[in-house]
Design a protein around this motif. Structure first.
Motif, PDB file in Angstrom:
ATOM      1  N   UNK A  28       1.073  -1.092   0.135  1.00 29.04           N
ATOM      2  CA  UNK A  28      -0.039  -0.179   0.269  1.00 29.04           C
ATOM      3  C   UNK A  28       0.509   1.192   0.188  1.00 29.04           C
ATOM      4  N   UNK A  29       2.153   0.985   0.669  1.00 30.38           N
ATOM      5  CA  UNK A  29       3.064   2.399   1.013  1.00 30.38           C
ATOM      6  C   UNK A  29       3.575   2.309  -0.728  1.00 30.38           C
ATOM      7  N   UNK A  30       4.015   1.739  -1.886  1.00 30.11           N
ATOM      8  CA  UNK A  30       4.160   1.853  -2.586  1.00 30.11           C
ATOM      9  C   UNK A  30       2.891   2.418  -3.965  1.00 30.11           C
ATOM     10  N   UNK A  31       2.149   1.336  -3.202  1.00 28.87           N
ATOM     11  CA  UNK A  31       0.740   2.328  -4.071  1.00 28.87           C
ATOM     12  C   UNK A  31       0.916   3.862  -4.466  1.00 28.87           C
ATOM     13  N   UNK A  32       0.870   3.874  -3.008  1.00 28.70           N
ATOM     14  CA  UNK A  32      -0.168   5.545  -2.068  1.00 28.70           C
ATOM     15  C   UNK A  32       1.406   6.242  -3.006  1.00 28.70           C
ATOM     16  N   UNK A  33       3.112   6.118  -2.760  1.00 33.42           N
ATOM     17  CA  UNK A  33       2.885   7.001  -3.513  1.00 33.42           C
ATOM     18  C   UNK A  33       3.503   6.908  -5.090  1.00 33.42           C
ATOM     19  N   UNK A  34       3.171   5.972  -5.582  1.00 34.12           N
ATOM     20  CA  UNK A  34       3.119   6.166  -7.513  1.00 34.12           C
ATOM     21  C   UNK A  34       1.812   6.857  -7.265  1.00 34.12           C
TER      22      UNK A  34
ATOM     23  N   UNK B 168      -0.171   9.536  -5.995  1.00 32.53           N
ATOM     24  CA  UNK B 168       0.662  10.749  -5.054  1.00 32.53           C
ATOM     25  C   UNK B 168       1.376  11.205  -6.489  1.00 32.53           C
ATOM     26  N   UNK B 169       2.833  10.965  -6.808  1.00 31.33           N
ATOM     27  CA  UNK B 169       3.220  10.714  -7.795  1.00 31.33           C
ATOM     28  C   UNK B 169       1.900  11.049  -9.349  1.00 31.33           C
ATOM     29  N   UNK B 170       1.110  10.192  -9.485  1.00 32.31           N
ATOM     30  CA  UNK B 170       0.868  10.988 -10.128  1.00 32.31           C
ATOM     31  C   UNK B 170      -0.534  11.620 -10.169  1.00 32.31           C
ATOM     32  N   UNK B 171      -0.918  12.125  -9.555  1.00 32.11           N
ATOM     33  CA  UNK B 171      -1.941  13.212  -8.998  1.00 32.11           C
ATOM     34  C   UNK B 171      -1.309  14.278  -8.920  1.00 32.11           C
ATOM     35  N   UNK B 172      -0.227  14.708  -8.080  1.00 34.52           N
ATOM     36  CA  UNK B 172       1.150  15.418  -8.518  1.00 34.52           C
ATOM     37  C   UNK B 172       0.735  16.110  -9.971  1.00 34.52           C
TER      38      UNK B 172
END
Length: 257
Positions: A187-193, A195-199
């Motif tokens: 979940x941490x890896x997915x959240x990082x990815x 969040x990067x897409x959103x940014x």
């Protein structure tokens, strides 16, 4: 304190927004006057405009209070919040703060609630042992905070109720830890990815457009609502995606059998 760097005491309010007394400011932010004054005393707010004996606060002060609440929802200490606010540009306006807050707003539903030890048991629906409380903390579903008087309070995190129920299931603690670690890892890896897409795909294009034409507060509010909608849809997609993947694992297992 450096959080209010760039603001001159007694200066005129920014943004040309509505002026508020400290009572009105606190009410608009959903805080008590005492807490609002406390934040101001720590330097988390720029100085108010002074007109005679009256202190006036504008939309920029309100936006910073809302930013403080967003950071607190994530468990930031006031010291960490001061450091974060100090890192923002001194001329950050209401729209900039709204975008920052939109990215920081918690993905959980509902306001965090600080509970006493007795209230924590009531919230759980039964008496929790100290070992159970410590284990739920280890799972990251409960955190301790200290109020202004230094009294320890407990803040249940989204998923606390699931952890309480799980503790009553006849499963070894080692198994719970292993499952929790697996979930946290992926979940941490997915959240990082995500969040990067959103940014890069939502926020940055909005900012680039802003460099060519001034956005209104309504534009910032619309962006914040858009991000909120994306959060909801993303959570639904994650649940459904896990269901699909779990079913594929079962199918492959049956095929091998």
């Amino acid at each position: 304190m450096s959080a209010a760097a760039g603001f001159q005491p007694g200066g005129e309010p920014d943004e040309g927004g509505a002026l508020r007394t400290v009572d009105e400011l606190a009410a608009a932010a959903g805080l008590t006057v005492r807490t609002t004054r406390y934040y101001a005393s720590l330097g988390l707010l720029p100085p108010p405009a002074r007109r005679g004996r009256m202190a006036w606060y504008d939309d920029n002060h309100l936006a910073r209070l809302e930013m403080i609440r967003a950071l607190q929802d994530h468990g930031f200490t006031l010291q960490a919040i001061e450091k974060y606010l100090a890192s923002l540009p001194a001329d950050a306006g209401v729209e900039d703060l709204a975008v920052q807050r939109a990215m920081l707003t918690s993905w959980t539903v509902g306001e965090p609630v600080e509970l006493t030890r007795r209230q924590l048991d009531q919230h759980a629906g039964r008496r929790l042992t100290d070992d159970e409380v410590a284990l739920i903390e280890e799972f990251g579903l409960l955190r301790r905070v200290a109020d202004e008087r230094g009294v320890t309070r407990f803040v249940p995190v989204h998923g606390f109720d699931v952890a309480v129920e799980l503790l009553q299931v006849d499963i070894p603690v080692a198994g719970m830890r292993a499952a929790g670690e697996a979930i946290e890892k992926h979940m941490s890896a997915l959240a990082e990815e995500l969040t990067s897409v959103l940014h890069h795909e939502v926020v940055e294009p909005w900012r680039r457009e802003r460099s060519h034409s001034q956005h209104s507060r309504e534009d910032a509010a619309q962006l914040e609502n858009t991000i909120g909608t994306l959060r909801r849809l993303t959570l639904e997609a994650i649940v459904r995606g896990f269901q699909r993947s779990a079913n594929k694992v079962i199918t492959r297992s049956l095929d091998r059998g």
